[in-house]
Design a protein around this motif. Structure first.
Motif, PDB file in Angstrom:
ATOM      1  N   VAL A 131       0.764  -1.200   0.122  1.00 21.78           N
ATOM      2  CA  VAL A 131      -0.085   0.035   0.076  1.00 21.78           C
ATOM      3  C   VAL A 131       0.904   0.878  -0.112  1.00 21.78           C
ATOM      4  O   VAL A 131       1.804   1.436   0.987  1.00 21.78           O
ATOM      5  N   ASN A 132       0.656   2.019  -0.878  1.00 18.96           N
ATOM      6  CA  ASN A 132       1.399   3.226  -1.218  1.00 18.96           C
ATOM      7  C   ASN A 132       0.736   4.501  -1.002  1.00 18.96           C
ATOM      8  O   ASN A 132      -0.623   4.466  -1.417  1.00 18.96           O
ATOM      9  N   THR A 145       6.202  10.242  -0.490  1.00 16.53           N
ATOM     10  CA  THR A 145       5.722   8.900  -1.086  1.00 16.53           C
ATOM     11  C   THR A 145       6.031   8.103   0.293  1.00 16.53           C
ATOM     12  O   THR A 145       7.077   7.956   0.714  1.00 16.53           O
ATOM     13  N   MET A 146       4.852   7.444   0.689  1.00 18.11           N
ATOM     14  CA  MET A 146       4.962   6.595   2.036  1.00 18.11           C
ATOM     15  C   MET A 146       4.661   5.066   1.612  1.00 18.11           C
ATOM     16  O   MET A 146       3.408   5.152   1.048  1.00 18.11           O
ATOM     17  N   LYS A 163       7.204  16.867   6.124  1.00 19.61           N
ATOM     18  CA  LYS A 163       8.712  16.983   5.381  1.00 19.61           C
ATOM     19  C   LYS A 163       8.680  16.370   3.975  1.00 19.61           C
ATOM     20  O   LYS A 163       8.136  15.240   3.918  1.00 19.61           O
ATOM     21  N   THR A 164       9.141  17.060   2.913  1.00 20.64           N
ATOM     22  CA  THR A 164       9.150  16.395   1.651  1.00 20.64           C
ATOM     23  C   THR A 164      10.325  15.070   1.530  1.00 20.64           C
ATOM     24  O   THR A 164      11.105  15.074   2.507  1.00 20.64           O
ATOM     25  N   ASP A 165      10.557  14.327   0.471  1.00 21.37           N
ATOM     26  CA  ASP A 165      11.427  13.336   0.461  1.00 21.37           C
ATOM     27  C   ASP A 165      12.516  13.888   0.555  1.00 21.37           C
ATOM     28  O   ASP A 165      13.405  13.143   0.962  1.00 21.37           O
ATOM     29  N   ALA A 179      -3.970   7.211  -2.728  1.00 19.05           N
ATOM     30  CA  ALA A 179      -3.656   5.869  -2.226  1.00 19.05           C
ATOM     31  C   ALA A 179      -3.643   4.762  -3.393  1.00 19.05           C
ATOM     32  O   ALA A 179      -4.592   4.707  -4.361  1.00 19.05           O
ATOM     33  N   LEU A 180      -2.879   3.949  -3.348  1.00 25.96           N
ATOM     34  CA  LEU A 180      -2.567   2.979  -4.355  1.00 25.96           C
ATOM     35  C   LEU A 180      -2.185   1.656  -3.422  1.00 25.96           C
ATOM     36  O   LEU A 180      -1.248   1.672  -2.890  1.00 25.96           O
TER      37      LEU A 180
END
Length: 228
Positions: A131-132, A145-146, A163-165, A179-180
């Protein structure tokens, strides 16, 4: 004489005789036999019986018992429906209590917390091996992206620190949450859940109360997953 059951109904604003009348009216308009139809059949049977071979008393008593049972069931059905409608309705006081609170609901737009970042969730219709969650800014630029890993069916939560990547402060938003979910290469039905403050409430003449949320729009109270 009123029973305790009648008293309980009265406290809910329900009258048994009124519900029975409504049920009888609804039944008479349907394709099934109602009380009036049953009584007409019995009357016609008596008027057209053979005087030399009248209807047996036992059969008549049995038919009267059936009529009495039908009447009781019709009244009970009307009473239960009235109770269900009463208990399922949202009062004005209940609806207004949402104002000023935050609710978790299906949506893609979220605003940052005062401390930064956002919290939310992903609702899965089935288990997923991966799950992303992707968070983008108003221009569509990917900020974070988590990967939530494998998850079972139901709701899983996430918390982003803002915070960004690349480690930069992403600001206050608004942000778009996507969500994917996949399982063995197959896409699993899912939806992002976001927290949003309730700006206003409207109560339509029928149906659930409607909540207005910034960035999301209007949703029914039945769409609320959690209240913060």
């Amino acid at each position: 004489m009123a029973t305790s059951f009648d008293s309980t109904l009265s406290s809910l604003g329900i009258t048994r005789s009124a519900t029975a009348a409504k049920a009888a009216t609804a039944t008479s308009k349907s394709d099934t036999l109602g009380q009036a139809d049953f009584l007409k059949l019995m009357t016609a049977q008596m008027n057209n019986q053979d005087p030399f071979n009248p209807v047996d008393n036992t059969q008549m008593v049995a038919q009267m018992a059936q009529f009495s049972q039908l009447s009781g069931i019709t009244e009970m059905s009307g009473t239960l429906k009235a109770i269900s409608d009463k208990l399922g309705a949202t009062s004005a006081t209940d609806a207004m209590s949402y104002v000023g609170k935050t609710v978790l609901t299906a949506g893609s737009t979220a605003y940052g917390r005062s401390a930064g970042g956002i919290a939310g969730g992903v609702e899965l219709d089935a288990s997923a091996s991966n799950v992303n969650v992707t968070i983008t800014d108003a221009s569509g630029l990917v900020l974070k992206t988590m990967n939530l890993g494998a998850q079972t069916a139901g709701t899983t939560t996430f918390d982003w620190d803002g915070k960004t990547d690349a480690g930069a402060d992403a600001g206050a938003g608004p942000f778009t949450v996507t969500a994917l979910a996949q399982d063995a290469g197959r896409t699993v039905a899912s939806r992002a859940l976001v927290w949003a403050p309730v700006q206003s409430v409207s109560i339509p003449s029928t149906g659930p109360a409607q909540l207005t949320l910034p960035g999301i729009g209007t949703i029914a109270t039945t769409a609320v997953r959690q209240i913060g």
